[in-house]
Design a protein around this motif. Structure first.
Motif, short mmCIF file in Angstrom:
data_model
loop_
_atom_site.label_atom_id
_atom_site.label_comp_id
_atom_site.label_asym_id
_atom_site.label_seq_id
_atom_site.Cartn_x
_atom_site.Cartn_y
_atom_site.Cartn_z
N GLY A 274 0.89 -1.18 -0.07
CA GLY A 274 -0.06 0.10 0.13
C GLY A 274 0.71 1.21 0.07
N HIS A 288 -9.66 3.07 -10.00
CA HIS A 288 -9.69 1.67 -9.51
C HIS A 288 -8.51 1.12 -9.27
CE1 HIS A 288 -13.80 2.34 -10.89
NE2 HIS A 288 -14.30 1.23 -9.87
N ARG A 307 -5.41 -1.00 1.67
CA ARG A 307 -6.51 0.10 1.61
C ARG A 307 -6.11 1.05 2.53
NH1 ARG A 307 -11.40 -3.77 1.27
NH2 ARG A 307 -11.70 -3.96 -0.86
N GLN A 308 -5.77 0.69 3.73
CA GLN A 308 -5.39 1.59 4.90
C GLN A 308 -4.11 2.41 4.68
OE1 GLN A 308 -4.73 -0.03 8.74
NE2 GLN A 308 -5.19 1.47 9.86
N ASN A 311 -4.83 5.02 1.58
CA ASN A 311 -5.70 6.29 2.22
C ASN A 311 -5.03 7.02 3.24
OD1 ASN A 311 -8.17 5.26 0.75
ND2 ASN A 311 -8.70 4.05 2.25
N THR A 319 -8.21 10.04 -3.44
CA THR A 319 -8.72 8.72 -2.99
C THR A 319 -10.23 8.86 -2.73
OG1 THR A 319 -8.13 9.25 -0.59
CG2 THR A 319 -6.76 7.93 -1.78
N GLU A 323 -11.56 3.09 -5.74
CA GLU A 323 -11.94 1.66 -5.38
C GLU A 323 -10.80 0.96 -5.42
OE1 GLU A 323 -15.57 0.13 -6.96
OE2 GLU A 323 -16.69 2.14 -6.95
N ILE A 324 -10.49 0.21 -4.38
CA ILE A 324 -9.46 -1.06 -4.51
C ILE A 324 -10.07 -2.35 -4.00
CG2 ILE A 324 -7.32 -1.72 -3.17
CD1 ILE A 324 -6.84 1.20 -2.37
N THR A 325 -10.11 -3.07 -5.21
CA THR A 325 -10.71 -4.27 -4.73
C THR A 325 -10.09 -5.61 -5.47
OG1 THR A 325 -12.92 -5.34 -5.29
CG2 THR A 325 -12.03 -3.95 -7.05
#
Length: 353
Positions: A274, A288, A307-308, A311, A319, A323-325
């Motif tokens: 991240g 994305h 994600r943490q 962000n 941000t 979307e992070i998926t």
């Protein structure tokens, strides 16, 4: 084109106002595509219809570090066998797409100094496979093919995104304005060798502290082995005693079962990845980020940690709608992308000389 057997009618869609539109697709009998995904520890082959539906698939373990000889010998045996088993004549192969875990000179179809693939530098993959097919063959980095797979799945509804593959290595596929971006020499997206810690462990590329050396599958397994042997993780110690080895999935399973040490390993890997992705988000501002590869399946804490970290380290505007998926096609993303590459490039250029 319908009369010539090139296109087929696939039914009508719902009306958005006015006459219901007729859907057309490439005729199934026109031929097949071949998608090949050569991973660091696996070999995956698929026969695909022109609409990219999978006809047949075969996967097996493989060690890419053994060099091109054993891998290519398997391909020369497996591909004709798959065609024969499915009643497909070799001359019905329209094109072949191949993904490899290393930097690729796309025009030449050759790897260039791949850290994970000793012996593959400048190897003529296309020429090797000429023995079994006359179809055009296209070679690209595996994560670029994942990006093409996601682009096809999304039907170009999103145009600026990143696809991250986390496995033995770490790579990034970049889609900009609806097109795959390879860079000036084909090495765009090689984020595994971005430095996360100048004093970190030695990487396969020769530098220290690359995020790949600190957060990819081998690093996760190494930390898990150390935690098991030291007794800090009873769950991992039990798995190690029973099997004599650990895999990244074992650390993920222990984390999901509540093992604090395994959970810390998973979170650390996600946090470091991240950290690198945050820099990319600030620079590129994608809508994305899709996470794929074997390590992506080790548990929800991995994705949550990514994600943490993103962000926390990215600008708020970057941000706001990010979307992070997980990659939408799962383990088939690379194979579908190989089919997309084969079809697009064959139609675009008629195949390499």
């Amino acid at each position: 084109m319908i009369e010539e057997g090139l296109l087929d009618e696939a039914g009508v869609q719902h009306s958005t106002g006015g006459r219901r539109p007729e859907t057309l697709c490439v005729h199934r009998r026109i031929g097949v595509l071949v998608g090949i995904d050569i991973g660091a520890t696996s070999l995956d082959i698929a026969l695909l219809r022109p609409d990219l539906g999978i006809i047949a698939r075969h996967a097996q373990e493989a060690d890419v570090q053994a060099g091109p000889g054993p891998i290519m010998a398997r391909l020369r045996t497996l591909l004709p066998a798959m065609l024969a088993q499915n009643g497909i004549a070799p001359d019905r192969v329209l094109a072949v797409g191949i993904g490899v875990p290393g930097p690729v000179n796309f025009v030449a179809g050759q790897l260039v100094n791949p850290p994970l693939m000793p012996g593959w530098d400048s190897y003529a993959i296309r020429e090797d496979l000429r023995e079994i097919t006359d179809a055009p063959i296209f070679v690209d980095n595996d994560v670029n093919l994942m990006a093409l797979g996601v682009l096809w799945r999304q039907r170009k509804q999103i145009e600026n995104f990143l696809v991250i593959k986390v496995g033995t290595g770490i790579g990034c596929g970049i889609v900009c304005h609806g097109e795959l971006y390879r860079g000036s020499t084909g090495s765009a997206g090689d984020i595994g060798h971005i430095c996360a810690d100048p004093e970190g462990p030695l990487c396969r590329c020769g530098n220290r502290g690359c995020v790949e050396a600190m957060a990819a599958a081998p690093a996760i397994v190494g930390m898990g082995m150390e935690a098991a042997r030291s007794g800090r993780s009873p769950a991992l110690a039990e798995r190690l005693a029973a099997r004599g080895l650990l895999e990244a999935g074992d650390i993920g399973a222990a984390s999901r079962a509540g093992d604090a040490e395994a959970d810390a390993i998973v979170r650390r890997s996600g946090r470091l990845i991240g950290q690198v992705l945050a820099a990319l988000v600030n620079f590129y501002n994608p809508s994305h980020i899709f996470i794929g590869g074997g390590v992506s399946a080790i548990g929800p804490m991995f994705l949550a940690a990514i994600r943490q970290s993103v962000n926390q380290r990215s600008l708020a505007l970057s941000t706001r709608h990010l979307e992070i998926t997980s990659a939408p096609l799962g383990p088939e993303t690379g194979l579908i992308g190989a089919g997309v590459l084969a079809m697009r490039e064959a139609l675009r250029s008629g195949g390499p000389a």
